[in-house]
Design an enzyme around this catalytic site. Sequence first.
Site, short mmCIF file in Angstrom:
data_model
loop_
_atom_site.label_atom_id
_atom_site.label_comp_id
_atom_site.label_asym_id
_atom_site.label_seq_id
_atom_site.Cartn_x
_atom_site.Cartn_y
_atom_site.Cartn_z
N ASP A 14 35.11 50.93 49.96
CA ASP A 14 34.10 51.60 50.60
C ASP A 14 34.35 51.02 51.56
O ASP A 14 35.14 49.82 52.01
CB ASP A 14 32.58 50.84 50.57
CG ASP A 14 31.93 51.42 50.77
OD1 ASP A 14 31.82 52.40 51.14
OD2 ASP A 14 31.07 50.32 51.43
N ASP A 16 31.67 50.86 55.12
CA ASP A 16 30.62 50.41 56.13
C ASP A 16 30.33 49.25 54.52
O ASP A 16 29.40 49.17 53.72
CB ASP A 16 29.54 51.09 56.37
CG ASP A 16 29.89 52.07 57.21
OD1 ASP A 16 30.54 52.26 58.39
OD2 ASP A 16 30.10 53.34 56.76
#
Length: 216
Positions: A14, A16
Amino acid sequence: MGDSVLTASVLLFDMDGTLVDSTASVERAWGRFAARHGLEATAILAVAHGRPTIEVVAEFAPAGVDVVAETDRIEAEEIDRTDGISEIPGAAALLSGLDRDRWAVVTSATRALTTRRLAAVGIPLPKILVAADDVTKGKPHPQPYMLAAKALGFEAGDAVVFEDAPAGLMSARAAGAATVVVGDYKGDAAEGLPRIADMLAVTVSADDTGLTVTLA
């Protein structure tokens, strides 16, 4: 407690909260959106993390608001404002040392925003990026992680995923990937999963059989 050791063919990250700390920027963007429409920012922030912006706008925007135009405005503001974002410790060094055919970034941000944020904090751009633009069903649906693994030539079950948010953790688990929690989220989606504080805790070694991931 000893180190955790996982094996994989590919690693999926991922962005953020996992590679980039964009919390302050995201909170300011949603705060501006809330102020424009007389909404409560805390309610939006409680559910926005890890989800595509357009889905959150659609959920909260008052009747009559152009959801696409509002999403584009938020996106443009975040691309223009990279102040206040930083690398999650260890992310750049870890990714710089990996074979580019063995990792991908899987994010609910758009492709333009992802490349802007990664470049701004000195993290190498991935060969494979699955962004909000690339999926028909975003996290928590498993599609994003399944697509990324397939683009690298593997199944999601052959991957280790690094995630920080409930939507992403649910997506990775539903895809069948081994999943590692990054940061301090302790809700149901993280139940029973290994956890690290940041990317400084990750060591990866490669051989002919694949990748060995050690979590300190």
